[in-house]
Design an enzyme around this catalytic site. Structure first.
Site, PDB file in Angstrom:
ATOM      1  N   LYS A 173       0.880  -1.178   0.000  1.00 46.05           N
ATOM      2  CA  LYS A 173       0.000   0.000   0.000  1.00 46.05           C
ATOM      3  C   LYS A 173       0.908   1.216   0.000  1.00 46.05           C
ATOM      4  O   LYS A 173       1.366   1.664   1.043  1.00 46.05           O
ATOM      5  CB  LYS A 173      -0.898  -0.019   1.241  1.00 46.05           C
ATOM      6  CG  LYS A 173      -2.230   0.702   1.098  1.00 46.05           C
ATOM      7  CD  LYS A 173      -2.128   2.180   0.760  1.00 46.05           C
ATOM      8  CE  LYS A 173      -1.697   3.032   1.912  1.00 46.05           C
ATOM      9  NZ  LYS A 173      -1.426   4.444   1.485  1.00 46.05           N
ATOM     10  N   GLU A 176      -0.381   7.554  -0.919  1.00 49.54           N
ATOM     11  CA  GLU A 176      -1.264   8.098  -1.963  1.00 49.54           C
ATOM     12  C   GLU A 176      -0.678   9.373  -2.574  1.00 49.54           C
ATOM     13  O   GLU A 176      -1.124   9.819  -3.635  1.00 49.54           O
ATOM     14  CB  GLU A 176      -2.676   8.352  -1.408  1.00 49.54           C
ATOM     15  CG  GLU A 176      -2.779   9.401  -0.305  1.00 49.54           C
ATOM     16  CD  GLU A 176      -2.495   8.839   1.091  1.00 49.54           C
ATOM     17  OE1 GLU A 176      -1.560   8.026   1.247  1.00 49.54           O
ATOM     18  OE2 GLU A 176      -3.204   9.251   2.029  1.00 49.54           O
ATOM     19  N   SER A 226       4.781   8.330   9.760  1.00 44.87           N
ATOM     20  CA  SER A 226       4.873   9.205  10.931  1.00 44.87           C
ATOM     21  C   SER A 226       4.584   8.415  12.214  1.00 44.87           C
ATOM     22  O   SER A 226       3.920   7.369  12.182  1.00 44.87           O
ATOM     23  CB  SER A 226       3.845  10.330  10.797  1.00 44.87           C
ATOM     24  OG  SER A 226       2.542   9.770  10.756  1.00 44.87           O
ATOM     25  N   CYS A 281      13.890  10.452   7.253  1.00 40.42           N
ATOM     26  CA  CYS A 281      13.783  10.130   8.679  1.00 40.42           C
ATOM     27  C   CYS A 281      15.167  10.085   9.309  1.00 40.42           C
ATOM     28  O   CYS A 281      15.291   9.976  10.517  1.00 40.42           O
ATOM     29  CB  CYS A 281      13.064   8.815   8.879  1.00 40.42           C
ATOM     30  SG  CYS A 281      13.980   7.448   8.192  1.00 40.42           S
ATOM     31  N   GLU A 375       8.812  16.865  15.012  1.00 41.57           N
ATOM     32  CA  GLU A 375       9.404  16.586  13.704  1.00 41.57           C
ATOM     33  C   GLU A 375       8.940  17.654  12.711  1.00 41.57           C
ATOM     34  O   GLU A 375       7.742  17.813  12.475  1.00 41.57           O
ATOM     35  CB  GLU A 375       8.986  15.193  13.214  1.00 41.57           C
ATOM     36  CG  GLU A 375       9.651  14.829  11.898  1.00 41.57           C
ATOM     37  CD  GLU A 375       9.338  13.402  11.445  1.00 41.57           C
ATOM     38  OE1 GLU A 375       8.216  12.929  11.664  1.00 41.57           O
ATOM     39  OE2 GLU A 375      10.249  12.782  10.855  1.00 41.57           O
TER      40      GLU A 375
HETATM   41  P1  NAD Z   1       2.217   9.211   7.095  1.00 41.42           P
HETATM   42  O1  NAD Z   1       2.255   8.580   8.435  1.00 41.42           O
HETATM   43  O2  NAD Z   1       1.345  10.393   6.893  1.00 41.42           O
HETATM   44  O3  NAD Z   1       1.751   8.134   5.995  1.00 41.42           O
HETATM   45  C1  NAD Z   1       2.341   6.853   5.927  1.00 41.42           C
HETATM   46  C2  NAD Z   1       1.309   5.862   5.390  1.00 41.42           C
HETATM   47  O4  NAD Z   1       0.201   5.813   6.276  1.00 41.42           O
HETATM   48  C3  NAD Z   1       0.757   6.248   4.022  1.00 41.42           C
HETATM   49  O5  NAD Z   1       0.720   5.089   3.217  1.00 41.42           O
HETATM   50  C4  NAD Z   1      -0.635   6.782   4.326  1.00 41.42           C
HETATM   51  O6  NAD Z   1      -1.558   6.507   3.302  1.00 41.42           O
HETATM   52  C5  NAD Z   1      -1.024   6.049   5.589  1.00 41.42           C
HETATM   53  N1  NAD Z   1      -1.891   6.843   6.477  1.00 41.42           N
HETATM   54  C6  NAD Z   1      -1.899   8.192   6.634  1.00 41.42           C
HETATM   55  N2  NAD Z   1      -2.787   8.548   7.602  1.00 41.42           N
HETATM   56  C7  NAD Z   1      -3.349   7.402   8.060  1.00 41.42           C
HETATM   57  C8  NAD Z   1      -4.316   7.110   9.069  1.00 41.42           C
HETATM   58  N3  NAD Z   1      -4.894   8.049   9.794  1.00 41.42           N
HETATM   59  N4  NAD Z   1      -4.636   5.805   9.298  1.00 41.42           N
HETATM   60  C9  NAD Z   1      -4.061   4.811   8.582  1.00 41.42           C
HETATM   61  N5  NAD Z   1      -3.137   5.048   7.613  1.00 41.42           N
HETATM   62  C10 NAD Z   1      -2.769   6.317   7.349  1.00 41.42           C
HETATM   63  O7  NAD Z   1       3.735   9.531   6.704  1.00 41.42           O
HETATM   64  P2  NAD Z   1       4.263  10.360   5.448  1.00 41.42           P
HETATM   65  O8  NAD Z   1       3.927  11.794   5.655  1.00 41.42           O
HETATM   66  O9  NAD Z   1       3.884   9.699   4.189  1.00 41.42           O
HETATM   67  O10 NAD Z   1       5.843  10.146   5.601  1.00 41.42           O
HETATM   68  C11 NAD Z   1       6.661  10.956   6.390  1.00 41.42           C
HETATM   69  C12 NAD Z   1       6.889  10.356   7.751  1.00 41.42           C
HETATM   70  O11 NAD Z   1       7.462   9.056   7.619  1.00 41.42           O
HETATM   71  C13 NAD Z   1       7.857  11.147   8.598  1.00 41.42           C
HETATM   72  O12 NAD Z   1       7.359  11.183   9.906  1.00 41.42           O
HETATM   73  C14 NAD Z   1       9.138  10.319   8.542  1.00 41.42           C
HETATM   74  O13 NAD Z   1       9.997  10.493   9.626  1.00 41.42           O
HETATM   75  C15 NAD Z   1       8.581   8.952   8.489  1.00 41.42           C
HETATM   76  N6  NAD Z   1       9.536   7.985   7.962  1.00 41.42           N
HETATM   77  C16 NAD Z   1      10.113   7.141   8.848  1.00 41.42           C
HETATM   78  C17 NAD Z   1      11.048   6.232   8.419  1.00 41.42           C
HETATM   79  C18 NAD Z   1      11.722   5.313   9.398  1.00 41.42           C
HETATM   80  O14 NAD Z   1      12.451   4.461   8.971  1.00 41.42           O
HETATM   81  N7  NAD Z   1      11.510   5.439  10.685  1.00 41.42           N
HETATM   82  C19 NAD Z   1      11.387   6.180   7.063  1.00 41.42           C
HETATM   83  C20 NAD Z   1      10.753   7.040   6.168  1.00 41.42           C
HETATM   84  C21 NAD Z   1       9.820   7.955   6.638  1.00 41.42           C
END
Ligand code: NAD
Length: 484
Positions: A173, A176, A226, A281, A375
């Site tokens: 998944k 988006e 996140s 990240c 963050e």
């Molecule tokens: P996000 O949490 O907004 O989205 C991640 C995924 O979750 C997406 O596929 C999204 O569709 C889904 N999602 C979003 N809201 C949701 C909800 N309420 N319920 C269920 N699913 C939901 O993250 P992002 O903005 O796409 O990415 C950036 C974040 O990812 C930053 O916080 C970054 O630090 C983190 N990140 C962490 C790592 C790591 O290894 N720790 C690596 C890359 C990115």
């Protein structure tokens, strides 16, 4: 629109689900380039059925046969690198060299998966006369991988090659916000010989993720994103008794000692905070400047000011992200911090509607300010002053996150002290982005990771497999005792 509406891939076929769609933007021009479907629980269910159907044949192939697909996939990633990196640039905004590095990293991840047969050999021991115990690893079944926007090609490849190489069938998944790369990933895997149904791609957002967490036939869920959503996914998936590894956000601290090499520290720190527009990240977020480090800060300011948005720094992902980052900077300035390099007014000629920000360095931030604890996820570095390394460590340790930390120093003793005391899963010495490379595993501590184990490298084998312990006796002379 430059690209047709994105489709799901189920059982090897590309299909358009019914229901709502979302616009996909090119962040460097602020224009819509495609649309992505928001899949429902029914679409997830169709994907799981296809994965279940493919699982018996795929999982019973010997691992050496399965990884042949990955050898060919790695070659295809390399052959198509220009096209794949152009897609990353278009949907995520990364500058060309960063997008290329991301695809090369996907090839390295796949290379590790090709070596799995050499690593997952079982164990065997004669435990009493004529009685043998052995351990073999088996796939867990149908698994899912939910990925973020910041690495549209690499993060899916954190999980896909290892999970399928180890015999699982997967539902991916993607975010988006960046759904285009996933199509080419699954197409190239099929070109490499992956049987239909081993990898499905289901696009969508919250509802799709919830359906994945709830589905009774998905055995394991990996998540990267996140901390807020990692917690939601971890709680929901484990409440359905699935195994779950959920990687969250970060607030990485770089401790800079007065004896650090000025040029090495300044260039590494600025590259870490501004690379991928700070949307990593592993990006430097807080510099803890110990004692007299003004000569290093002055050089960092020079390096950051020489960077040109659009050429050296790509846009952030959305207009909303840009506004959020500017709010953090403005709030810190109003609270008394000093903006040394200000990227708030960056524009790129010909791309005035792109979501650009220049590198921003803010000094005299106090540890209690929001910008020092939350963050920001943009090209912003805050400098917090500390009198000694002990105080620097206590500032780092107070963070709720724990992805990465680094120290810049010429002293082995100080380096060792920080490596031991930092409360982070990945620690560097004179390295701005301390990413462990394969075969080492990627994963943080504290609220940067929920669940046990790491997502890449050797650490991921435990997550994607289950061990079976077998006890055998073939010779009658072996005798009988209460244990065998
Ligand atoms: P996000 O949490 O907004 O989205 C991640 C995924 O979750 C997406 O596929 C999204 O569709 C889904 N999602 C979003 N809201 C949701 C909800 N309420 N319920 C269920 N699913 C939901 O993250 P992002 O903005 O796409 O990415 C950036 C974040 O990812 C930053 O916080 C970054 O630090 C983190 N990140 C962490 C790592 C790591 O290894 N720790 C690596 C890359 C990115």
């Amino acid at each position: 629109m430059k690209y047709a509406e994105v489709q799901n891939c189920i059982g090897g076929a590309f299909v358009s689900p019914d229901g709502p769609t979302l616009d996909v933007y090119d962040p460097s021009i602020g224009r819509v380039i495609s649309r992505v479907p928001l899949s429902s629980a029914r679409d997830v269910d169709a994907a799981v059925s296809a994965a279940r159907a493919a699982f018996p044949a795929w999982s019973s192939r010997p691992i050496k046969e399965r990884v042949q697909v990955l050898y060919r996939y790695k070659a295809l990633l390399e052959r198509h690198i220009d096209e794949l990196s152009a897609l990353v640039t278009e949907e995520n905004g990364k500058i060309a060299s960063e997008a290329r590095a991301e695809v090369l990293k996907s090839a390295e991840l796949t290379e590790f998966a090709c070596s799995l047969p050499q690593i997952v050999t079982g164990e065997v021991l004669e435990v009493s006369r004529g009685v043998e115990c052995r351990v073999e690893r088996f796939p867990v079944g149908v698994v899912a991988s939910i990925t973020p926007f910041n690495f549209p090609n690499m993060v899916p490849n954190w999980s896909i090659p290892n999970a399928i190489g180890l015999g699982n069938c997967m539902i991916l998944k993607p975010s988006e916000l960046v759904p285009l790369s996933a199509r080419r990933i699954v197409e190239l895997l099929h070109e490499a010989g992956l049987p239909d149904g081993v990898l499905q791609v289901v696009h969508g957002g919250q509802e799709t993720v919830e359906a994945i967490c709830d589905h009774p036939d998905i055995a394991a869920v990996s998540f990267v994103g996140s901390t807020r959503v990692a917690q939601i996914v971890y709680r929901r998936a484990t409440s359905h008794l699935k195994r779950c590894l959920a990687l969250g956000g970060a607030k990485n601290h770089l401790i800079v000692m007065p004896d650090a090499d000025r040029e090495m520290a300044a260039t590494n720190i600025v590259a870490s905070m501004s690379g991928c527009a700070g949307q990593r990240c592993m990006a430097a977020s807080v510099m803890v400047a110990v004692s007299q480090t003004d000569h290093i800060i002055a050089r960092m300011v020079e390096v950051a000011k020489a960077m040109v948005p659009g050429r050296d720094v790509g846009p952030v992902i959305s207009a909303a992200a840009r506004e959020r980052i500017i709010r953090y900077i403005t709030e810190a300035e109003a609270a008394g911090a000093k903006v040394l390099v200000d990227g708030r007014n960056a524009t790129v000629s010909g791309r005035e509607d792109g979501y650009y920000l220049g590198p921003t360095i803010i000094d005299y931030v106090t540890p209690d300010m929001r910008i020092a604890t939350e963050e920001v996820f943009g090209p912003v570095l805050v400098i917090v002053r500390a009198k000694d390394v002990e105080q620097a460590i206590s500032i780092e340790n107070a963070s709720r996150y724990g992805n990465a930390a680094s120290v810049f120093t010429e002293s082995g003793g100080v380096a060792r002290y920080v490596m031991e005391k930092a409360s982070a899963g990945m620690v560097g010495v004179n390295v701005g982005v301390p990413v462990p490379r394969e075969p080492f595993s990627f994963g943080g501590w504290n609220e940067s990771r929920f669940g046990v184990g790491d997502i890449t490298g050797r650490g991921s084998i435990e997550f994607w497999t289950q061990a079976k312990k077998m006890t055998t006796k073939w010779n009658k002379e072996a005798g009988v005792n209460w244990m065998s």
